[in-house]
Scaffold this motif. Sequence first.
Motif, PDB file in Angstrom:
ATOM      1  N   HIS A  29     -16.570  26.782-105.418  1.00 11.56           N
ATOM      2  CA  HIS A  29     -16.049  27.963-106.255  1.00 11.56           C
ATOM      3  C   HIS A  29     -16.624  27.918-107.527  1.00 11.56           C
ATOM      4  O   HIS A  29     -16.990  28.819-108.306  1.00 11.56           O
ATOM      5  N   ILE A  30     -16.917  26.707-108.172  1.00 12.51           N
ATOM      6  CA  ILE A  30     -17.544  26.632-109.311  1.00 12.51           C
ATOM      7  C   ILE A  30     -19.075  27.136-109.497  1.00 12.51           C
ATOM      8  O   ILE A  30     -19.761  27.722-110.178  1.00 12.51           O
ATOM      9  N   ARG A  31     -19.701  26.478-108.128  1.00  5.61           N
ATOM     10  CA  ARG A  31     -21.151  26.981-107.814  1.00  5.61           C
ATOM     11  C   ARG A  31     -21.129  28.503-107.739  1.00  5.61           C
ATOM     12  O   ARG A  31     -22.319  28.983-108.261  1.00  5.61           O
ATOM     13  N   ARG A  32     -20.297  29.147-107.189  1.00  2.00           N
ATOM     14  CA  ARG A  32     -20.402  30.395-107.038  1.00  2.00           C
ATOM     15  C   ARG A  32     -20.275  31.101-108.125  1.00  2.00           C
ATOM     16  O   ARG A  32     -20.789  32.184-108.652  1.00  2.00           O
ATOM     17  N   ALA A  33     -19.212  30.849-109.041  1.00  5.32           N
ATOM     18  CA  ALA A  33     -19.217  31.364-110.449  1.00  5.32           C
ATOM     19  C   ALA A  33     -20.546  31.433-111.239  1.00  5.32           C
ATOM     20  O   ALA A  33     -20.860  32.205-111.951  1.00  5.32           O
ATOM     21  N   VAL A  34     -20.995  30.087-111.384  1.00  7.73           N
ATOM     22  CA  VAL A  34     -22.246  29.776-112.018  1.00  7.73           C
ATOM     23  C   VAL A  34     -23.451  31.064-111.441  1.00  7.73           C
ATOM     24  O   VAL A  34     -24.095  31.462-112.239  1.00  7.73           O
ATOM     25  N   LEU A  35     -23.328  30.958-110.069  1.00  5.25           N
ATOM     26  CA  LEU A  35     -24.685  31.800-109.435  1.00  5.25           C
ATOM     27  C   LEU A  35     -24.259  33.173-109.699  1.00  5.25           C
ATOM     28  O   LEU A  35     -25.280  33.861-110.078  1.00  5.25           O
ATOM     29  N   LEU A  36     -23.245  33.747-109.704  1.00  4.75           N
ATOM     30  CA  LEU A  36     -22.728  34.903-110.138  1.00  4.75           C
ATOM     31  C   LEU A  36     -23.109  35.446-111.463  1.00  4.75           C
ATOM     32  O   LEU A  36     -23.698  36.458-111.953  1.00  4.75           O
ATOM     33  N   ARG A  37     -22.809  34.534-112.534  1.00  5.87           N
ATOM     34  CA  ARG A  37     -23.076  34.487-113.790  1.00  5.87           C
ATOM     35  C   ARG A  37     -24.569  34.639-114.149  1.00  5.87           C
ATOM     36  O   ARG A  37     -25.067  35.542-114.794  1.00  5.87           O
ATOM     37  N   ASP A  38     -25.429  33.589-113.690  1.00  2.00           N
ATOM     38  CA  ASP A  38     -26.741  33.281-114.184  1.00  2.00           C
ATOM     39  C   ASP A  38     -27.770  34.110-113.310  1.00  2.00           C
ATOM     40  O   ASP A  38     -28.568  34.840-113.897  1.00  2.00           O
ATOM     41  N   ARG A  39     -27.503  34.192-111.945  1.00  2.00           N
ATOM     42  CA  ARG A  39     -28.266  34.921-110.821  1.00  2.00           C
ATOM     43  C   ARG A  39     -29.728  34.470-110.891  1.00  2.00           C
ATOM     44  O   ARG A  39     -30.418  34.582-109.705  1.00  2.00           O
ATOM     45  N   THR A  40     -30.289  33.867-111.865  1.00  2.00           N
ATOM     46  CA  THR A  40     -31.737  33.464-111.784  1.00  2.00           C
ATOM     47  C   THR A  40     -31.677  32.132-112.828  1.00  2.00           C
ATOM     48  O   THR A  40     -30.787  31.879-113.420  1.00  2.00           O
ATOM     49  N   CYS A  41     -32.836  31.289-112.835  1.00  2.00           N
ATOM     50  CA  CYS A  41     -32.878  30.256-113.526  1.00  2.00           C
ATOM     51  C   CYS A  41     -32.410  30.589-115.041  1.00  2.00           C
ATOM     52  O   CYS A  41     -32.981  31.682-115.604  1.00  2.00           O
ATOM     53  N   ALA A  42     -31.616  29.904-115.766  1.00  2.00           N
ATOM     54  CA  ALA A  42     -31.339  30.029-117.072  1.00  2.00           C
ATOM     55  C   ALA A  42     -31.923  29.550-118.138  1.00  2.00           C
ATOM     56  O   ALA A  42     -31.972  30.043-119.283  1.00  2.00           O
ATOM     57  N   LYS A  70     -18.470  26.975-117.433  1.00  2.00           N
ATOM     58  CA  LYS A  70     -19.116  27.127-118.978  1.00  2.00           C
ATOM     59  C   LYS A  70     -19.844  25.812-119.375  1.00  2.00           C
ATOM     60  O   LYS A  70     -20.661  25.813-120.047  1.00  2.00           O
ATOM     61  N   ASP A  71     -19.904  24.536-118.419  1.00  2.00           N
ATOM     62  CA  ASP A  71     -20.649  23.495-118.895  1.00  2.00           C
ATOM     63  C   ASP A  71     -21.707  23.245-117.794  1.00  2.00           C
ATOM     64  O   ASP A  71     -22.468  22.247-117.858  1.00  2.00           O
ATOM     65  N   CYS A  72     -21.955  24.433-116.917  1.00  2.00           N
ATOM     66  CA  CYS A  72     -22.982  24.197-115.862  1.00  2.00           C
ATOM     67  C   CYS A  72     -24.048  25.591-115.775  1.00  2.00           C
ATOM     68  O   CYS A  72     -23.448  26.660-116.363  1.00  2.00           O
ATOM     69  N   VAL A  73     -25.051  25.316-115.784  1.00  2.00           N
ATOM     70  CA  VAL A  73     -25.956  26.283-115.549  1.00  2.00           C
ATOM     71  C   VAL A  73     -27.106  26.244-114.331  1.00  2.00           C
ATOM     72  O   VAL A  73     -27.044  25.411-113.549  1.00  2.00           O
ATOM     73  N   LEU A  74     -27.699  27.470-113.901  1.00  2.00           N
ATOM     74  CA  LEU A  74     -28.626  27.462-112.859  1.00  2.00           C
ATOM     75  C   LEU A  74     -29.784  27.203-113.411  1.00  2.00           C
ATOM     76  O   LEU A  74     -30.440  27.872-114.066  1.00  2.00           O
ATOM     77  N   HIS A  94     -25.081  29.800-124.708  1.00  2.00           N
ATOM     78  CA  HIS A  94     -24.244  30.516-125.840  1.00  2.00           C
ATOM     79  C   HIS A  94     -23.205  31.215-124.897  1.00  2.00           C
ATOM     80  O   HIS A  94     -23.279  31.757-123.912  1.00  2.00           O
ATOM     81  N   PRO A  95     -22.069  31.666-125.887  1.00  2.00           N
ATOM     82  CA  PRO A  95     -21.161  32.411-125.249  1.00  2.00           C
ATOM     83  C   PRO A  95     -21.298  33.626-124.747  1.00  2.00           C
ATOM     84  O   PRO A  95     -20.678  34.328-123.730  1.00  2.00           O
ATOM     85  N   ASP A  96     -22.369  34.546-124.884  1.00  2.00           N
ATOM     86  CA  ASP A  96     -22.878  35.574-124.376  1.00  2.00           C
ATOM     87  C   ASP A  96     -23.634  35.419-123.085  1.00  2.00           C
ATOM     88  O   ASP A  96     -24.257  36.379-122.568  1.00  2.00           O
ATOM     89  N   GLY A  97     -24.116  34.103-122.625  1.00  2.00           N
ATOM     90  CA  GLY A  97     -24.916  33.987-121.374  1.00  2.00           C
ATOM     91  C   GLY A  97     -26.162  33.658-121.645  1.00  2.00           C
ATOM     92  O   GLY A  97     -27.021  33.353-120.788  1.00  2.00           O
ATOM     93  N   THR A  98     -26.801  33.943-123.073  1.00  2.00           N
ATOM     94  CA  THR A  98     -28.161  33.515-123.177  1.00  2.00           C
ATOM     95  C   THR A  98     -28.246  32.076-123.525  1.00  2.00           C
ATOM     96  O   THR A  98     -27.226  31.333-123.665  1.00  2.00           O
ATOM     97  N   THR A  99     -29.512  31.726-123.264  1.00  2.00           N
ATOM     98  CA  THR A  99     -29.646  30.388-123.560  1.00  2.00           C
ATOM     99  C   THR A  99     -30.759  29.873-124.611  1.00  2.00           C
ATOM    100  O   THR A  99     -31.607  30.623-124.872  1.00  2.00           O
TER     101      THR A  99
END
Length: 120
Positions: A29-42, A70-74, A94-99
């Motif tokens: 479920h955390i993996r899915r949340a990160v995939l949905l948020r990032d969608r591509t390499c961060a 919030k502590d994981c990225v793709l 960053h909180p807005d999803g940028t890196t």
Amino acid sequence: MLRAGLLEAPYNTPSLPLDIGYSDGIPAHIRRAVLLRDRTCAWPRCGRSAVYCDVHHLRHKKDGGATSAKDCVLLCQFHHDVCIHRQGWRLILHPDGTTTAYGPHGQVLHSHSPPTIRTG
């Protein structure tokens, strides 16, 4: 109970925590949340498809990093294995999803443009 009774699938599934503290692996479920948020390499300006990516802890578990969305990225294989683990780059989410990526020799890469000064 109310949410499950009022909404249709897939929104009526059980709620699962997105911050579980320490875990040996990354739950689905955390993996899915990160995939949905990032969608591509961060990694800044990479954009490799999620098919080629791993979920990476921004702060390693041995250093007290939590297993949470919030502590994981793709990250694609190259940026994960080579840049982070071999060359020593550090990635900030960053909180807005940028890196922002910081290199071992002072390099800085942003996935976003610098803030602008608004006038008017």
